[in-house]
Design a protein around this motif. Structure first.
Motif, PDB file in Angstrom:
ATOM      1  N   ALA A  12       1.069  -1.291  -0.061  1.00  0.00           N
ATOM      2  CA  ALA A  12       0.164  -0.446  -0.026  1.00  0.00           C
ATOM      3  C   ALA A  12       0.943   1.013  -0.535  1.00  0.00           C
ATOM      4  CB  ALA A  12      -1.149  -0.105   1.313  1.00  0.00           C
ATOM      5  N   PHE A  13       1.506   1.666   0.833  1.00  0.00           N
ATOM      6  CA  PHE A  13       2.599   2.151   1.116  1.00  0.00           C
ATOM      7  C   PHE A  13       3.350   2.767  -0.353  1.00  0.00           C
ATOM      8  CE2 PHE A  13       2.063   2.184   5.994  1.00  0.00           C
ATOM      9  CZ  PHE A  13       0.938   3.297   5.797  1.00  0.00           C
ATOM     10  N   VAL A  14       3.920   1.683  -1.039  1.00  0.00           N
ATOM     11  CA  VAL A  14       5.170   1.020  -2.477  1.00  0.00           C
ATOM     12  C   VAL A  14       4.235   2.389  -3.093  1.00  0.00           C
ATOM     13  CG1 VAL A  14       5.758   0.183  -3.754  1.00  0.00           C
ATOM     14  CG2 VAL A  14       6.468   0.161  -1.220  1.00  0.00           C
ATOM     15  N   MET A  15       3.483   1.343  -3.690  1.00  0.00           N
ATOM     16  CA  MET A  15       1.797   2.579  -4.247  1.00  0.00           C
ATOM     17  C   MET A  15       1.769   3.944  -4.206  1.00  0.00           C
ATOM     18  SD  MET A  15      -0.502  -0.693  -5.249  1.00  0.00           S
ATOM     19  CE  MET A  15      -1.403  -1.053  -3.812  1.00  0.00           C
ATOM     20  N   LEU A  16       1.542   3.929  -2.750  1.00  0.00           N
ATOM     21  CA  LEU A  16       0.951   5.649  -2.801  1.00  0.00           C
ATOM     22  C   LEU A  16       2.498   6.539  -2.968  1.00  0.00           C
ATOM     23  CD1 LEU A  16      -1.141   6.952  -1.631  1.00  0.00           C
ATOM     24  CD2 LEU A  16      -0.142   7.027   0.822  1.00  0.00           C
ATOM     25  N   PHE A  17       3.587   6.104  -2.684  1.00  0.00           N
ATOM     26  CA  PHE A  17       4.817   6.998  -2.742  1.00  0.00           C
ATOM     27  C   PHE A  17       5.284   6.584  -4.719  1.00  0.00           C
ATOM     28  CE2 PHE A  17       9.370   6.356  -3.007  1.00  0.00           C
ATOM     29  CZ  PHE A  17       9.603   7.741  -3.515  1.00  0.00           C
ATOM     30  N   GLY A  18       5.060   5.456  -5.317  1.00  0.00           N
ATOM     31  CA  GLY A  18       5.180   4.922  -6.033  1.00  0.00           C
ATOM     32  C   GLY A  18       4.489   6.853  -7.626  1.00  0.00           C
ATOM     33  N   LEU A  19       3.289   6.371  -6.837  1.00  0.00           N
ATOM     34  CA  LEU A  19       1.378   7.634  -7.364  1.00  0.00           C
ATOM     35  C   LEU A  19       2.194   8.924  -6.922  1.00  0.00           C
ATOM     36  CD1 LEU A  19      -1.335   7.670  -8.616  1.00  0.00           C
ATOM     37  CD2 LEU A  19      -2.105   7.600  -6.275  1.00  0.00           C
ATOM     38  N   SER A  20       2.595   9.186  -6.122  1.00  0.00           N
ATOM     39  CA  SER A  20       2.953  11.143  -6.057  1.00  0.00           C
ATOM     40  C   SER A  20       4.471  11.083  -6.850  1.00  0.00           C
ATOM     41  CB  SER A  20       3.350  10.949  -3.973  1.00  0.00           C
ATOM     42  OG  SER A  20       4.557   9.798  -3.747  1.00  0.00           O
ATOM     43  N   ILE A  21       5.179   9.787  -6.930  1.00  0.00           N
ATOM     44  CA  ILE A  21       6.329  10.880  -8.049  1.00  0.00           C
ATOM     45  C   ILE A  21       5.732   9.950  -8.530  1.00  0.00           C
ATOM     46  CG2 ILE A  21       8.530   9.522  -8.942  1.00  0.00           C
ATOM     47  CD1 ILE A  21       8.649  10.565  -6.030  1.00  0.00           C
ATOM     48  N   GLU A  51       3.200  11.742  -9.947  1.00  0.00           N
ATOM     49  CA  GLU A  51       1.638  12.751 -10.673  1.00  0.00           C
ATOM     50  C   GLU A  51       2.743  14.209  -9.840  1.00  0.00           C
ATOM     51  OE1 GLU A  51      -1.479  14.728  -8.244  1.00  0.00           O
ATOM     52  OE2 GLU A  51      -0.769  13.275  -7.486  1.00  0.00           O
ATOM     53  N   TRP A  52       4.070  14.149  -9.745  1.00  0.00           N
ATOM     54  CA  TRP A  52       4.907  15.105  -9.111  1.00  0.00           C
ATOM     55  C   TRP A  52       5.708  15.361 -10.878  1.00  0.00           C
ATOM     56  CZ3 TRP A  52      10.445  14.184 -10.418  1.00  0.00           C
ATOM     57  CH2 TRP A  52      10.808  15.682  -9.444  1.00  0.00           C
ATOM     58  N   TYR A  53       6.250  14.222 -11.570  1.00  0.00           N
ATOM     59  CA  TYR A  53       6.859  14.022 -12.750  1.00  0.00           C
ATOM     60  C   TYR A  53       5.477  15.023 -13.583  1.00  0.00           C
ATOM     61  CZ  TYR A  53       8.975  12.582 -16.839  1.00  0.00           C
ATOM     62  OH  TYR A  53       9.675  13.169 -18.513  1.00  0.00           O
ATOM     63  N   THR A  54       4.883  13.676 -13.926  1.00  0.00           N
ATOM     64  CA  THR A  54       3.867  14.465 -14.574  1.00  0.00           C
ATOM     65  C   THR A  54       3.248  15.923 -14.902  1.00  0.00           C
ATOM     66  OG1 THR A  54       2.060  13.221 -13.964  1.00  0.00           O
ATOM     67  CG2 THR A  54       3.126  12.207 -15.026  1.00  0.00           C
ATOM     68  N   LYS A  55       2.393  16.647 -13.614  1.00  0.00           N
ATOM     69  CA  LYS A  55       2.675  17.917 -13.612  1.00  0.00           C
ATOM     70  C   LYS A  55       3.834  18.596 -13.557  1.00  0.00           C
ATOM     71  CE  LYS A  55      -1.630  16.736 -11.378  1.00  0.00           C
ATOM     72  NZ  LYS A  55      -2.704  16.895  -9.801  1.00  0.00           N
ATOM     73  N   THR A  56       4.822  18.181 -13.161  1.00  0.00           N
ATOM     74  CA  THR A  56       6.898  19.602 -12.723  1.00  0.00           C
ATOM     75  C   THR A  56       6.796  19.506 -14.619  1.00  0.00           C
ATOM     76  OG1 THR A  56       6.540  18.504 -11.316  1.00  0.00           O
ATOM     77  CG2 THR A  56       8.446  19.170 -12.512  1.00  0.00           C
ATOM     78  N   TYR A  57       6.855  18.173 -15.191  1.00  0.00           N
ATOM     79  CA  TYR A  57       7.572  17.948 -16.598  1.00  0.00           C
ATOM     80  C   TYR A  57       6.106  18.321 -17.582  1.00  0.00           C
ATOM     81  CZ  TYR A  57      11.849  17.214 -14.464  1.00  0.00           C
ATOM     82  OH  TYR A  57      12.841  17.579 -13.466  1.00  0.00           O
ATOM     83  N   HIS A  58       4.865  18.431 -17.489  1.00  0.00           N
ATOM     84  CA  HIS A  58       3.470  18.389 -18.394  1.00  0.00           C
ATOM     85  C   HIS A  58       4.287  17.538 -19.210  1.00  0.00           C
ATOM     86  CE1 HIS A  58       2.946  22.674 -16.496  1.00  0.00           C
ATOM     87  NE2 HIS A  58       4.136  22.360 -16.339  1.00  0.00           N
ATOM     88  N   ASP A  59       3.923  16.165 -18.764  1.00  0.00           N
ATOM     89  CA  ASP A  59       4.308  15.396 -19.517  1.00  0.00           C
ATOM     90  C   ASP A  59       3.567  14.331 -19.172  1.00  0.00           C
ATOM     91  OD1 ASP A  59       4.727  12.781 -21.334  1.00  0.00           O
ATOM     92  OD2 ASP A  59       6.767  12.762 -20.673  1.00  0.00           O
ATOM     93  N   ALA A  60       2.686  14.209 -20.079  1.00  0.00           N
ATOM     94  CA  ALA A  60       0.845  12.741 -19.414  1.00  0.00           C
ATOM     95  C   ALA A  60       1.310  11.850 -20.211  1.00  0.00           C
ATOM     96  CB  ALA A  60      -0.571  13.431 -20.884  1.00  0.00           C
ATOM     97  N   LEU A  61       0.916  10.723 -19.168  1.00  0.00           N
ATOM     98  CA  LEU A  61       1.436   9.080 -19.975  1.00  0.00           C
ATOM     99  C   LEU A  61       0.713   9.082 -20.939  1.00  0.00           C
ATOM    100  CD1 LEU A  61      -0.096   7.232 -16.571  1.00  0.00           C
ATOM    101  CD2 LEU A  61       1.930   7.939 -17.025  1.00  0.00           C
ATOM    102  N   PRO A  62       1.382   8.629 -22.154  1.00  0.00           N
ATOM    103  CA  PRO A  62       0.578   7.815 -23.552  1.00  0.00           C
ATOM    104  C   PRO A  62      -0.437   6.815 -23.823  1.00  0.00           C
ATOM    105  CG  PRO A  62       2.949   6.448 -22.636  1.00  0.00           C
ATOM    106  CD  PRO A  62       2.539   7.731 -21.856  1.00  0.00           C
ATOM    107  N   TYR A  63      -0.448   7.108 -25.072  1.00  0.00           N
ATOM    108  CA  TYR A  63      -2.242   6.590 -25.636  1.00  0.00           C
ATOM    109  C   TYR A  63      -3.330   6.372 -24.422  1.00  0.00           C
ATOM    110  CZ  TYR A  63       2.439   3.950 -27.880  1.00  0.00           C
ATOM    111  OH  TYR A  63       2.862   4.141 -28.502  1.00  0.00           O
ATOM    112  N   ILE A  64      -2.910   7.771 -24.051  1.00  0.00           N
ATOM    113  CA  ILE A  64      -4.385   8.209 -22.692  1.00  0.00           C
ATOM    114  C   ILE A  64      -5.434   9.580 -23.469  1.00  0.00           C
ATOM    115  CG2 ILE A  64      -5.638   7.724 -20.724  1.00  0.00           C
ATOM    116  CD1 ILE A  64      -3.158   5.347 -19.637  1.00  0.00           C
TER     117      ILE A  64
END
Length: 352
Positions: free
Chosen positions: A175-184, A186-199
């Motif tokens: 649970a905590f690993v998934m939550l930490f990965g989700l925070s990373i 979110e920080w990456y996509t919103k900081t570098y404005h790089d959305a996930l591909p094919y979605i």
């Protein structure tokens, strides 16, 4: 969100309970069926969450989130002709829809505003009072922290509370690993404005879907922990109980074998005594076969080590019985060598 999670839990619990009740199916097959069913429900719930999302600014203009300025301008011209109040005199909302379309177009054609909208969505822009007329965008760390912190703080508390029992405690690291990965992420996509591909979603919509997915996967991790949980204390108690039962059974079997061996020895001694008294050996072939069968039946339920010990004891007892039998036989036979020695001695004495 809460309604979706409750619905998800109910569907998963009913489905997994039904699969667990299929006793005619192998355990491993039921496990794989449960995992497949879980991910199928997750896919349906994510699709449902996407379907009930509020329309984005790109949906209002009818373009993809990756549209460039030329595509935005073309869509704006087409909609402005279609939604102009003069062409919709009978629609009381025509004026409001036309103004909304203009604001959407102004935001999406301004780089800073578009990046802010893609990353944080309409709700954040409204709370931050960001509009097409804003001269600057407030993306201070304090505001962003207040925007992100509640979800991760509450999610961590929920994950800790749901994994506090022994059965579900194994899901806490996941649970905590998934939550930490989700925070990373979110920080990456919103900081570098790089959305996930094919979605075909904006960044904030993708993050919202991933947040919902996190709660579904948290329930899956708890379910998996419950399925694979082994109570070591209970297992040790059961193991000791089984060992005690096996030892008691072996002890009872060994007692039976000892009684049989004792009976065999006693019968052999009786036979030897009878032979010594009558001068003939009894025909005990059938009795020996019967005793051997009883002994083999008793030895068949023993482990290898106990069986070996019993067989060694049987050989020793058989050897002792054979010696006793031989002694009894020799005691009834005439000592011809002694007779010859006495005769030769007498002949020598009288010949003098």
């Amino acid at each position: 969100m809460a309604a979706s999670i409750i619905l998800f839990i109910l569907v998963v619990q009913v489905g997994t309970g039904y699969i667990a009740g299929q006793r005619d199916v192998k355990v491993q097959t039921r496990f794989y069926m449960t995992i497949a069913f879980f991910f199928a429900v997750v896919a349906c719930m994510v699709s449902y969450d996407i379907a009930i999302m509020d329309p984005s600014y790109y949906d209002i203009l009818g373009v993809a989130p990756t549209a460039d300025k030329r595509q935005l301008k073309s869509a704006y011209k087409t909609l402005s002709k279609k939604l102009h109040p003069d062409k919709n005199p009978n629609d009381p909302e025509a004026q409001e829809n036309f103004i909304l379309m203009q604001e959407v177009y102004d935001i999406l054609t301004t780089k800073d505003l578009r990046e802010t909208y893609d990353a944080y969505g309409q709700e954040y822009m409204i709370n931050a009072r960001i509009s097409p007329r804003s001269k600057s965008v407030d993306l201070s760390y304090e505001r962003l922290l207040m925007y992100h912190a509640p979800f991760y703080f509450i999610s961590a508390l929920v994950a800790y509370a749901l994994t506090i029992s022994k059965k579900s405690n194994g899901a806490r690291p996941y649970a905590f690993v998934m939550l930490f990965g989700l925070s990373i992420l979110e920080w990456y996509t919103k900081t570098y404005h790089d959305a996930l591909p094919y979605i075909p979603l904006t960044i904030y919509q993708q993050v919202e879907c991933l947040k919902n997915l996190y709660h579904y996967m948290l329930q899956g991790a708890i379910m998996y922990a419950n399925m694979t949980y082994v109570d070591m204390e209970l297992s040790q108690v059961r193991l000791l109980s089984n060992i005690t039962k096996q030892l008691d059974k072996q002890e009872a079997t060994l007692d039976g074998v000892v009684r049989i061996l004792a009976r065999v020895v006693v019968q052999q001694k009786k036979g030897a005594q009878a032979a010594a008294a009558t001068g003939a050996l009894p025909d005990s072939t059938q009795e020996e076969a019967k005793e051997k069968k009883l002994l083999d039946d008793a030895l068949s339920g023993l482990p290898a080590q106990a069986k070996k010990a019993a067989l060694e004891r049987k050989r020793r007892d058989d050897a002792m019985a054979a010696i006793e039998k031989e002694k009894a036989k020799q005691s009834k036979e005439h000592p011809w060598s002694l007779y010859i020695f006495i005769a030769l001695s007498l002949l020598n004495y009288f010949s003098k």
